[in-house]
Design a protein around this motif. Structure first.
Motif, PDB file in Angstrom:
ATOM      1  N   LEU A 185     -26.411  -5.238  -0.847  1.00  0.00           N
ATOM      2  CA  LEU A 185     -26.414  -3.941  -1.515  1.00  0.00           C
ATOM      3  C   LEU A 185     -26.116  -2.834  -0.506  1.00  0.00           C
ATOM      4  N   ASP A 186     -26.802  -2.858   0.626  1.00  0.00           N
ATOM      5  CA  ASP A 186     -26.604  -1.842   1.661  1.00  0.00           C
ATOM      6  C   ASP A 186     -25.185  -1.904   2.220  1.00  0.00           C
ATOM      7  N   ASP A 187     -24.657  -3.125   2.381  1.00  0.00           N
ATOM      8  CA  ASP A 187     -23.319  -3.286   2.952  1.00  0.00           C
ATOM      9  C   ASP A 187     -22.261  -2.686   2.032  1.00  0.00           C
ATOM     10  N   PHE A 188     -22.381  -2.925   0.721  1.00  0.00           N
ATOM     11  CA  PHE A 188     -21.387  -2.380  -0.195  1.00  0.00           C
ATOM     12  C   PHE A 188     -21.543  -0.868  -0.335  1.00  0.00           C
ATOM     13  N   GLN A 189     -22.768  -0.374  -0.305  1.00  0.00           N
ATOM     14  CA  GLN A 189     -22.967   1.073  -0.333  1.00  0.00           C
ATOM     15  C   GLN A 189     -22.314   1.725   0.883  1.00  0.00           C
ATOM     16  N   GLN A 190     -22.392   1.064   2.019  1.00  0.00           N
ATOM     17  CA  GLN A 190     -21.738   1.588   3.212  1.00  0.00           C
ATOM     18  C   GLN A 190     -20.225   1.598   3.040  1.00  0.00           C
ATOM     19  N   LEU A 191     -19.694   0.555   2.397  1.00  0.00           N
ATOM     20  CA  LEU A 191     -18.254   0.505   2.127  1.00  0.00           C
ATOM     21  C   LEU A 191     -17.835   1.644   1.207  1.00  0.00           C
ATOM     22  N   LEU A 192     -18.666   1.953   0.200  1.00  0.00           N
ATOM     23  CA  LEU A 192     -18.367   3.079  -0.682  1.00  0.00           C
ATOM     24  C   LEU A 192     -18.352   4.395   0.096  1.00  0.00           C
ATOM     25  N   LYS A 193     -19.316   4.563   1.003  1.00  0.00           N
ATOM     26  CA  LYS A 193     -19.369   5.791   1.791  1.00  0.00           C
ATOM     27  C   LYS A 193     -18.149   5.918   2.702  1.00  0.00           C
ATOM     28  N   GLU A 194     -17.661   4.792   3.183  1.00  0.00           N
ATOM     29  CA  GLU A 194     -16.493   4.794   4.073  1.00  0.00           C
ATOM     30  C   GLU A 194     -15.206   5.109   3.327  1.00  0.00           C
ATOM     31  N   ASN A 195     -15.233   5.020   2.001  1.00  0.00           N
ATOM     32  CA  ASN A 195     -14.016   5.187   1.208  1.00  0.00           C
ATOM     33  C   ASN A 195     -14.244   6.206   0.092  1.00  0.00           C
ATOM     34  N   SER A 196     -14.646   7.414   0.484  1.00  0.00           N
ATOM     35  CA  SER A 196     -14.900   8.447  -0.522  1.00  0.00           C
ATOM     36  C   SER A 196     -13.608   8.942  -1.162  1.00  0.00           C
ATOM     37  N   LEU A 197     -12.502   8.838  -0.448  1.00  0.00           N
ATOM     38  CA  LEU A 197     -11.194   9.183  -1.004  1.00  0.00           C
ATOM     39  C   LEU A 197     -10.373   7.914  -1.116  1.00  0.00           C
ATOM     40  N   LEU A 198      -9.976   7.581  -2.338  1.00  0.00           N
ATOM     41  CA  LEU A 198      -9.262   6.337  -2.607  1.00  0.00           C
ATOM     42  C   LEU A 198      -7.940   6.609  -3.296  1.00  0.00           C
ATOM     43  N   GLN A 199      -7.037   5.626  -3.195  1.00  0.00           N
ATOM     44  CA  GLN A 199      -5.821   5.638  -4.008  1.00  0.00           C
ATOM     45  C   GLN A 199      -5.794   4.336  -4.792  1.00  0.00           C
ATOM     46  N   ILE A 200      -5.884   4.463  -6.107  1.00  0.00           N
ATOM     47  CA  ILE A 200      -6.043   3.312  -6.991  1.00  0.00           C
ATOM     48  C   ILE A 200      -4.891   3.269  -7.984  1.00  0.00           C
ATOM     49  N   GLY A 201      -4.509   2.049  -8.382  1.00  0.00           N
ATOM     50  CA  GLY A 201      -3.501   1.892  -9.423  1.00  0.00           C
ATOM     51  C   GLY A 201      -2.094   1.837  -8.869  1.00  0.00           C
ATOM     52  N   GLY A 202      -1.108   2.026  -9.768  1.00  0.00           N
ATOM     53  CA  GLY A 202       0.286   1.909  -9.392  1.00  0.00           C
ATOM     54  C   GLY A 202       0.903   3.226  -8.957  1.00  0.00           C
ATOM     55  N   GLN A 203       2.182   3.144  -8.543  1.00  0.00           N
ATOM     56  CA  GLN A 203       2.986   4.299  -8.148  1.00  0.00           C
ATOM     57  C   GLN A 203       2.374   5.056  -6.971  1.00  0.00           C
ATOM     58  N   GLU A 204       1.886   4.311  -5.984  1.00  0.00           N
ATOM     59  CA  GLU A 204       1.273   4.947  -4.812  1.00  0.00           C
ATOM     60  C   GLU A 204       2.271   5.826  -4.070  1.00  0.00           C
ATOM     61  N   SER A 205       3.537   5.404  -4.025  1.00  0.00           N
ATOM     62  CA  SER A 205       4.536   6.166  -3.276  1.00  0.00           C
ATOM     63  C   SER A 205       4.827   7.518  -3.921  1.00  0.00           C
ATOM     64  N   LEU A 206       4.435   7.696  -5.184  1.00  0.00           N
ATOM     65  CA  LEU A 206       4.623   8.975  -5.881  1.00  0.00           C
ATOM     66  C   LEU A 206       3.354   9.832  -5.840  1.00  0.00           C
ATOM     67  N   GLY A 207       2.366   9.396  -5.073  1.00  0.00           N
ATOM     68  CA  GLY A 207       1.132  10.168  -4.951  1.00  0.00           C
ATOM     69  C   GLY A 207       0.187  10.007  -6.120  1.00  0.00           C
ATOM     70  N   GLN A 255     -14.421   9.570  -4.798  1.00  0.00           N
ATOM     71  CA  GLN A 255     -15.444   8.609  -5.215  1.00  0.00           C
ATOM     72  C   GLN A 255     -16.767   8.971  -4.597  1.00  0.00           C
ATOM     73  N   TRP A 256     -17.835   8.834  -5.376  1.00  0.00           N
ATOM     74  CA  TRP A 256     -19.180   9.026  -4.831  1.00  0.00           C
ATOM     75  C   TRP A 256     -20.164   8.176  -5.608  1.00  0.00           C
ATOM     76  N   MET A 257     -21.279   7.917  -4.983  1.00  0.00           N
ATOM     77  CA  MET A 257     -22.328   7.117  -5.603  1.00  0.00           C
ATOM     78  C   MET A 257     -23.301   8.009  -6.346  1.00  0.00           C
ATOM     79  N   ALA A 258     -23.883   7.465  -7.385  1.00  0.00           N
ATOM     80  CA  ALA A 258     -24.925   8.197  -8.095  1.00  0.00           C
ATOM     81  C   ALA A 258     -26.127   8.368  -7.176  1.00  0.00           C
ATOM     82  N   PRO A 259     -26.772   9.543  -7.210  1.00  0.00           N
ATOM     83  CA  PRO A 259     -28.027   9.691  -6.465  1.00  0.00           C
ATOM     84  C   PRO A 259     -29.000   8.585  -6.844  1.00  0.00           C
ATOM     85  N   GLN A 260     -29.899   8.239  -5.931  1.00  0.00           N
ATOM     86  CA  GLN A 260     -30.763   7.081  -6.121  1.00  0.00           C
ATOM     87  C   GLN A 260     -31.538   7.124  -7.425  1.00  0.00           C
TER      88      GLN A 260
END
Length: 306
Positions: A262-284, A290-295
């Motif tokens: 749980l702690d490891d994945f939460q750390q991964l979420l914190k490391e990736n607060s800005l993501l690029q998801i889905g298709g057409q990445e080259s078009l921005g 991204q953020w986690m819900a408060p505890q």
């Protein structure tokens, strides 16, 4: 098992490929029973899996192996991992677990759902709409201060005397109901632009979301800069400023070590607060905050021991 929530606030249009194409329209993924756009869990999982170790020095062999072990622990191995006997030996030495076949990792991730969707308004600029189905779904997972009993059609923080123009729809101000606790239905942890909200009946919400999707006309040019026959098409996307969320948690196979994963994945979420998801990445396309819900907001729905 405990359900946690992570939120996605779209910074650019998000395109997730649908299962079919109707005519010249390249659609997006939709829920089969509601027709609402959604973000497939495989898309979210693949993005986080690819981001494990993305910022490490590829020449640092120790860190590369540690990031591979972390990726396999969280998301499970792929065929290349199983073929690499040196890595398998490292993994078994570090984790004291055998790695002989494809198996799930310690983390499960659910589909991304819409919570609030922006719609242009001639009378109010932009209004974020939702419906009882979407809000009740979130409340059941979230266990926040928002009560299912307060989710009623036409509740809004817009003054009752003001009529609302949404696309081709006109909602008389007299039909609006007060929504004093509307902020309980806006997740904390990130400052969004959401300031005017309206709860619509399920069927009307689905229609307006369909009408308000981002659509881009695309054509293909040949070497003479002439449009190729049959290349004209529309591509759909979920618009910027949409608020979405996805549930996640640890799988039942991590007996006794759930908190570590749980702690490891939460750390991964914190490391990736800005993501690029889905298709057409080259078009921005597909940039999300991204953020986690408060505890206290992510205590989740307990279904058993985790």
């Amino acid at each position: 098992m405990t359900v946690n929530l992570a939120y996605l606030y779209l910074l650019s249009p998000l395109h997730t490929g649908g299962t079919s194409q109707e005519g010249n329209l390249v659609g997006i993924a939709r829920e089969s029973h509601t027709n609402f756009p959604y973000l497939p869990s495989s898309t979210i999982r693949g993005r986080y899996r690819a981001n494990v170790g993305s910022n490490i020095d590829p020449n640092n062999e120790d860190n590369v192996i540690k990031s591979q072990i972390r990726r396999v622990k969280l998301f499970g191995p792929n065929l290349e991992d199983l073929k690499n006997q040196d890595f398998v030996d490292y993994y078994e030495l570090e984790t004291d677990r055998k790695l002989t076949q494809l198996e799930q990792g310690s983390i499960w991730i659910g589909d991304g759902s819409i919570l609030w969707f922006p719609v242009s308004s001639l009378s109010h600029g932009v209004i974020w709409i939702s419906c009882p189905l979407l809000l009740q779904r979130w409340v059941r997972l979230n266990h926040s201060n928002g009560s299912i009993n307060t989710i009623k059609n036409y509740r809004s923080n817009i003054p009752k005397k003001e009529s609302v123009y949404l696309k081709d729809a006109l909602i008389d101000g007299g039909s609006l109901q007060p929504f004093p606790n509307w902020q309980d239905f806006i997740p904390k942890g990130y400052e969004t632009s959401i300031d005017k909200v309206l709860v619509l009946p399920n069927q009307h919400c689905e229609t307006l979301i369909q009408m308000s999707l981002w659509r881009q006309v695309k054509v293909k040019l040949n070497e003479h800069k002439v449009v190729t026959d049959g290349s004209f098409r529309y591509e759909e996307a979920i618009p910027p400023d949409t608020l979405m969320y996805f549930p996640w948690g640890v799988t039942t196979q991590v007996n006794g070590t759930a908190q570590e994963h749980l702690d490891d994945f939460q750390q991964l979420l914190k490391e990736n607060s800005l993501l690029q998801i889905g298709g057409q990445e080259s078009l921005g396309r597909g940039f999300v905050q991204q953020w986690m819900a408060p505890q206290k907001e992510s205590n989740g729905k307990k279904e058993g021991k985790g």
